[in-house]
Design a protein around this motif. Structure first.
Motif, PDB file in Angstrom:
ATOM      1  N   PRO A 229       0.746  -1.256  -0.267  1.00  0.00           N
ATOM      2  CA  PRO A 229       0.160   0.019   0.015  1.00  0.00           C
ATOM      3  C   PRO A 229       0.756   1.508  -0.145  1.00  0.00           C
ATOM      4  CG  PRO A 229      -0.783  -1.586   1.443  1.00  0.00           C
ATOM      5  CD  PRO A 229       0.422  -2.094   1.184  1.00  0.00           C
ATOM      6  N   GLU A 230       1.975   1.229   0.556  1.00  0.00           N
ATOM      7  CA  GLU A 230       2.675   2.538   0.558  1.00  0.00           C
ATOM      8  C   GLU A 230       3.801   2.405  -0.481  1.00  0.00           C
ATOM      9  OE1 GLU A 230       4.803   2.375   4.372  1.00  0.00           O
ATOM     10  OE2 GLU A 230       2.796   2.368   5.550  1.00  0.00           O
ATOM     11  N   GLY A 231       3.714   1.410  -1.566  1.00  0.00           N
ATOM     12  CA  GLY A 231       4.506   1.577  -2.757  1.00  0.00           C
ATOM     13  C   GLY A 231       5.607   0.541  -2.741  1.00  0.00           C
ATOM     14  N   GLY A 232       6.163   0.122  -3.907  1.00  0.00           N
ATOM     15  CA  GLY A 232       6.858  -1.079  -4.110  1.00  0.00           C
ATOM     16  C   GLY A 232       6.093  -2.386  -3.814  1.00  0.00           C
ATOM     17  N   VAL A 233       6.594  -3.305  -3.531  1.00  0.00           N
ATOM     18  CA  VAL A 233       6.334  -4.826  -3.302  1.00  0.00           C
ATOM     19  C   VAL A 233       6.134  -4.957  -1.720  1.00  0.00           C
ATOM     20  CG1 VAL A 233       6.578  -5.406  -5.494  1.00  0.00           C
ATOM     21  CG2 VAL A 233       8.298  -6.017  -3.805  1.00  0.00           C
ATOM     22  N   ARG A 234       5.362  -5.864  -1.564  1.00  0.00           N
ATOM     23  CA  ARG A 234       5.196  -6.549  -0.115  1.00  0.00           C
ATOM     24  C   ARG A 234       5.903  -7.990   0.207  1.00  0.00           C
ATOM     25  NH1 ARG A 234      -0.245  -7.370  -1.476  1.00  0.00           N
ATOM     26  NH2 ARG A 234      -0.866  -9.428  -1.009  1.00  0.00           N
ATOM     27  N   ALA A 235       6.683  -8.144   1.144  1.00  0.00           N
ATOM     28  CA  ALA A 235       7.140  -9.618   1.606  1.00  0.00           C
ATOM     29  C   ALA A 235       6.698  -9.981   2.934  1.00  0.00           C
ATOM     30  CB  ALA A 235       8.903  -9.679   1.326  1.00  0.00           C
ATOM     31  N   THR A 236       6.220 -11.362   3.292  1.00  0.00           N
ATOM     32  CA  THR A 236       5.814 -11.566   4.341  1.00  0.00           C
ATOM     33  C   THR A 236       6.633 -12.487   5.082  1.00  0.00           C
ATOM     34  OG1 THR A 236       3.320 -11.294   3.516  1.00  0.00           O
ATOM     35  CG2 THR A 236       3.754 -12.816   5.727  1.00  0.00           C
ATOM     36  N   PHE A 237       6.928 -12.185   6.426  1.00  0.00           N
ATOM     37  CA  PHE A 237       7.660 -13.013   7.248  1.00  0.00           C
ATOM     38  C   PHE A 237       6.925 -13.240   8.366  1.00  0.00           C
ATOM     39  CE2 PHE A 237      10.741 -10.279   5.021  1.00  0.00           C
ATOM     40  CZ  PHE A 237      11.821 -11.232   4.537  1.00  0.00           C
ATOM     41  N   GLU A 238       6.725 -14.740   8.739  1.00  0.00           N
ATOM     42  CA  GLU A 238       5.876 -15.412  10.094  1.00  0.00           C
ATOM     43  C   GLU A 238       6.940 -15.818  10.988  1.00  0.00           C
ATOM     44  OE1 GLU A 238       2.198 -18.169  10.841  1.00  0.00           O
ATOM     45  OE2 GLU A 238       3.213 -18.571   9.370  1.00  0.00           O
ATOM     46  N   ILE A 239       6.827 -15.066  11.762  1.00  0.00           N
ATOM     47  CA  ILE A 239       7.888 -15.660  13.152  1.00  0.00           C
ATOM     48  C   ILE A 239       7.209 -16.427  14.287  1.00  0.00           C
ATOM     49  CG2 ILE A 239       9.342 -14.867  15.038  1.00  0.00           C
ATOM     50  CD1 ILE A 239       9.844 -12.344  13.462  1.00  0.00           C
ATOM     51  N   ILE A 240       7.353 -17.707  14.295  1.00  0.00           N
ATOM     52  CA  ILE A 240       6.568 -18.700  15.217  1.00  0.00           C
ATOM     53  C   ILE A 240       7.696 -18.477  16.563  1.00  0.00           C
ATOM     54  CG2 ILE A 240       5.992 -20.869  16.074  1.00  0.00           C
ATOM     55  CD1 ILE A 240       4.944 -21.065  13.030  1.00  0.00           C
ATOM     56  N   THR A 241       7.269 -18.207  17.816  1.00  0.00           N
ATOM     57  CA  THR A 241       7.955 -18.300  18.737  1.00  0.00           C
ATOM     58  C   THR A 241       7.271 -19.526  19.698  1.00  0.00           C
ATOM     59  OG1 THR A 241       8.717 -15.909  18.779  1.00  0.00           O
ATOM     60  CG2 THR A 241       9.067 -17.101  20.988  1.00  0.00           C
ATOM     61  N   LEU A 242       8.136 -20.409  20.169  1.00  0.00           N
ATOM     62  CA  LEU A 242       7.971 -21.507  20.830  1.00  0.00           C
ATOM     63  C   LEU A 242       8.463 -21.620  22.205  1.00  0.00           C
ATOM     64  CD1 LEU A 242       9.359 -24.950  19.538  1.00  0.00           C
ATOM     65  CD2 LEU A 242       9.399 -22.781  18.062  1.00  0.00           C
ATOM     66  N   SER A 243       7.652 -21.913  23.272  1.00  0.00           N
ATOM     67  CA  SER A 243       8.436 -21.821  24.686  1.00  0.00           C
ATOM     68  C   SER A 243       7.861 -22.922  25.465  1.00  0.00           C
ATOM     69  CB  SER A 243       8.182 -20.591  25.380  1.00  0.00           C
ATOM     70  OG  SER A 243       6.564 -20.163  25.751  1.00  0.00           O
ATOM     71  N   GLY A 244       8.711 -23.338  26.437  1.00  0.00           N
ATOM     72  CA  GLY A 244       8.109 -24.627  27.218  1.00  0.00           C
ATOM     73  C   GLY A 244       9.206 -24.828  28.328  1.00  0.00           C
ATOM     74  N   TRP A 245       8.718 -25.275  29.297  1.00  0.00           N
ATOM     75  CA  TRP A 245       9.386 -25.564  30.569  1.00  0.00           C
ATOM     76  C   TRP A 245       9.808 -27.225  30.853  1.00  0.00           C
ATOM     77  CZ3 TRP A 245      10.709 -21.653  34.028  1.00  0.00           C
ATOM     78  CH2 TRP A 245      10.309 -20.368  33.543  1.00  0.00           C
ATOM     79  N   THR A 246      10.891 -27.581  31.353  1.00  0.00           N
ATOM     80  CA  THR A 246      11.088 -28.882  31.763  1.00  0.00           C
ATOM     81  C   THR A 246      10.400 -29.317  32.751  1.00  0.00           C
ATOM     82  OG1 THR A 246      13.245 -28.013  32.654  1.00  0.00           O
ATOM     83  CG2 THR A 246      13.254 -29.084  30.429  1.00  0.00           C
ATOM     84  N   PRO A 247       9.837 -30.395  33.122  1.00  0.00           N
ATOM     85  CA  PRO A 247       8.855 -30.825  34.195  1.00  0.00           C
ATOM     86  C   PRO A 247       9.599 -30.620  35.407  1.00  0.00           C
ATOM     87  CG  PRO A 247       8.790 -32.661  32.411  1.00  0.00           C
ATOM     88  CD  PRO A 247      10.011 -31.506  31.985  1.00  0.00           C
ATOM     89  N   HIS A 248       8.845 -30.056  36.355  1.00  0.00           N
ATOM     90  CA  HIS A 248       9.461 -30.037  38.003  1.00  0.00           C
ATOM     91  C   HIS A 248       8.161 -30.080  38.849  1.00  0.00           C
ATOM     92  CE1 HIS A 248      10.863 -27.750  41.578  1.00  0.00           C
ATOM     93  NE2 HIS A 248      12.079 -28.277  41.235  1.00  0.00           N
ATOM     94  N   GLU A 249       8.413 -30.666  40.101  1.00  0.00           N
ATOM     95  CA  GLU A 249       7.192 -30.872  40.722  1.00  0.00           C
ATOM     96  C   GLU A 249       6.725 -29.685  41.327  1.00  0.00           C
ATOM     97  OE1 GLU A 249      10.127 -31.017  44.638  1.00  0.00           O
ATOM     98  OE2 GLU A 249       9.119 -32.895  44.158  1.00  0.00           O
ATOM     99  N   SER A 250       7.235 -28.524  41.101  1.00  0.00           N
ATOM    100  CA  SER A 250       6.436 -27.265  41.648  1.00  0.00           C
ATOM    101  C   SER A 250       5.589 -26.778  40.392  1.00  0.00           C
ATOM    102  CB  SER A 250       7.568 -26.069  41.832  1.00  0.00           C
ATOM    103  OG  SER A 250       8.319 -25.833  40.545  1.00  0.00           O
ATOM    104  N   GLN A 251       5.479 -27.213  39.382  1.00  0.00           N
ATOM    105  CA  GLN A 251       4.534 -26.799  38.267  1.00  0.00           C
ATOM    106  C   GLN A 251       3.263 -27.092  38.578  1.00  0.00           C
ATOM    107  OE1 GLN A 251       6.583 -28.206  34.935  1.00  0.00           O
ATOM    108  NE2 GLN A 251       8.444 -26.661  35.050  1.00  0.00           N
ATOM    109  N   GLN A 252       2.145 -26.199  37.904  1.00  0.00           N
ATOM    110  CA  GLN A 252       0.841 -26.824  38.117  1.00  0.00           C
ATOM    111  C   GLN A 252       0.555 -27.895  37.254  1.00  0.00           C
ATOM    112  OE1 GLN A 252      -1.330 -22.936  36.823  1.00  0.00           O
ATOM    113  NE2 GLN A 252      -2.411 -23.292  38.814  1.00  0.00           N
ATOM    114  N   LYS A 253      -0.230 -28.823  37.697  1.00  0.00           N
ATOM    115  CA  LYS A 253      -0.668 -29.990  37.263  1.00  0.00           C
ATOM    116  C   LYS A 253      -2.238 -29.926  36.560  1.00  0.00           C
ATOM    117  CE  LYS A 253       2.826 -32.681  39.383  1.00  0.00           C
ATOM    118  NZ  LYS A 253       3.496 -31.729  40.096  1.00  0.00           N
ATOM    119  N   PRO A 254      -2.426 -30.421  35.428  1.00  0.00           N
ATOM    120  CA  PRO A 254      -3.833 -30.193  35.180  1.00  0.00           C
ATOM    121  C   PRO A 254      -4.895 -31.346  36.231  1.00  0.00           C
ATOM    122  CG  PRO A 254      -2.748 -31.797  33.640  1.00  0.00           C
ATOM    123  CD  PRO A 254      -1.874 -30.994  34.335  1.00  0.00           C
ATOM    124  N   LEU A 255      -5.853 -31.112  36.573  1.00  0.00           N
ATOM    125  CA  LEU A 255      -6.898 -31.821  37.194  1.00  0.00           C
ATOM    126  C   LEU A 255      -7.107 -33.133  36.537  1.00  0.00           C
ATOM    127  CD1 LEU A 255      -9.259 -29.153  38.731  1.00  0.00           C
ATOM    128  CD2 LEU A 255      -7.528 -30.381  39.745  1.00  0.00           C
TER     129      LEU A 255
END
Length: 305
Positions: free
Chosen positions: A259-285
């Motif tokens: 829209p502002e002139g020229g051409v467009r290029a799309t970049f999709e950035i996926i950020t993933l995060s996770g914790w290694t198991p520990h007894e202090s973490q919340q557990k699903p019922l």
């Protein structure tokens, strides 16, 4: 066997070898001096990681960064004292020695023992691994209990414009086409990969960045400076002719104007995060263990459907 012929499988003969990692190292070596001219996506991803860490109230004694490149994450860390205070020691690593990391390593074969790290961050490096599930398993083992992984990579919408015009132009002029842009993972797949690797509380966020370029050639220059040109093992050995590129650029300008002139290029950035198991973490019922009915919590009358 001639060592110059690409091998389509990793050593265990079960994981397809999609990317030529030796070629990737060569490309990163070659572009080390130019990376800062096109580091805007790396910078954006690193800033998001700093924001994530700012919201976490705990300390990480030993942290590892995979894919240092121009060192933007460490620079941002130094500029954010409240986050830097949460990290005892940061090990900067990279596949390319020319990016001046403390440790040169291949993320597909990590040199760390079990339970040796508290935090792993990686911005825009994992999308060129042949065995992402295997990498995640290695990281989960290297992280101590209640350790954190934050990693970003390019997602499926990345460069979809370029992929389509190159394919159509080559098909039109040569009568056939080859893979010119690598395939990228989808967000929902990454959640499943984290769970399968043994991470708890997996989270995946998507950031879609649309960039304006005066000409598609400027986009190709940025990709070269990033070290993000084609490293597929199954890449065509015949290069793109001037006629194909010219036609691709015509198609790009016609179909993907910005829209502002020229051409467009799309970049999709996926950020993933996770914790290694520990007894202090919340557990699903457990199913059926809830003490309050949903209808009571919502203040509505329960009835049959």
């Amino acid at each position: 066997m001639d060592s110059r012929i690409p091998t389509p499988y990793l050593n265990d003969m079960t994981t397809p070898r999609l990317f030529d990692r030796q070629l990737l190292r060569h490309r990163l070596d070659r572009t080390a001096g130019d990376f800062a001219t096109a580091n805007f996506l790396k910078r954006r991803s690193a800033e998001d990681m700093i924001d994530t860490l700012a919201a976490i109230n705990r300390r990480f004694d030993v942290a590892l960064e995979i894919g240092r490149r121009d060192g933007r994450f460490a620079e941002l860390l130094a500029e954010t004292p409240e986050v830097a205070a949460k990290i005892g020691y940061l090990i900067e690593s990279d596949l390319s020695a020319r990016h001046h990391p403390a440790v040169v390593l291949d993320e597909e074969a990590l040199p760390f023992g079990d339970d040796t790290l508290d935090l792993v961050v990686s911005s825009l490096a994992f999308h060129t691994t042949n065995d992402l599930p295997g990498v995640l398993v290695q990281l989960r083992r290297a992280l101590r209990p209640d350790g954190l992984l934050i990693a970003s990579q390019f997602g499926g919408e990345t460069l979809h414009e370029l992929r389509r015009v190159l394919m159509e132009a080559e098909l039109e002029i040569r009568g056939g086409t080859g893979a010119r842009v690598a395939p990228f993972a989808e967000g929902p797949d990454c959640v499943d990969l984290l769970r399968r690797a043994g991470f708890n509380m997996p989270v995946v966020d998507t950031d879609k960045v649309v960039v304006s370029y005066a000409h598609p050639l400027n986009l190709l220059r940025d990709l070269r400076a990033m070290g993000e040109t084609n490293i597929l093992f199954d890449r065509p050995r015949k290069g793109l002719s001037r006629a194909i590129l010219s036609r691709a650029f015509e198609l790009y300008a016609e179909r993907y104007p910005h829209p502002e002139g020229g051409v467009r290029a799309t970049f999709e950035i996926i950020t993933l995060s996770g914790w290694t198991p520990h007894e202090s973490q919340q557990k699903p019922l457990r199913p059926g263990s809830a003490k309050v009915r949903l209808a009571d919590a919502l203040g509505v009358k329960e009835g049959k459907l």
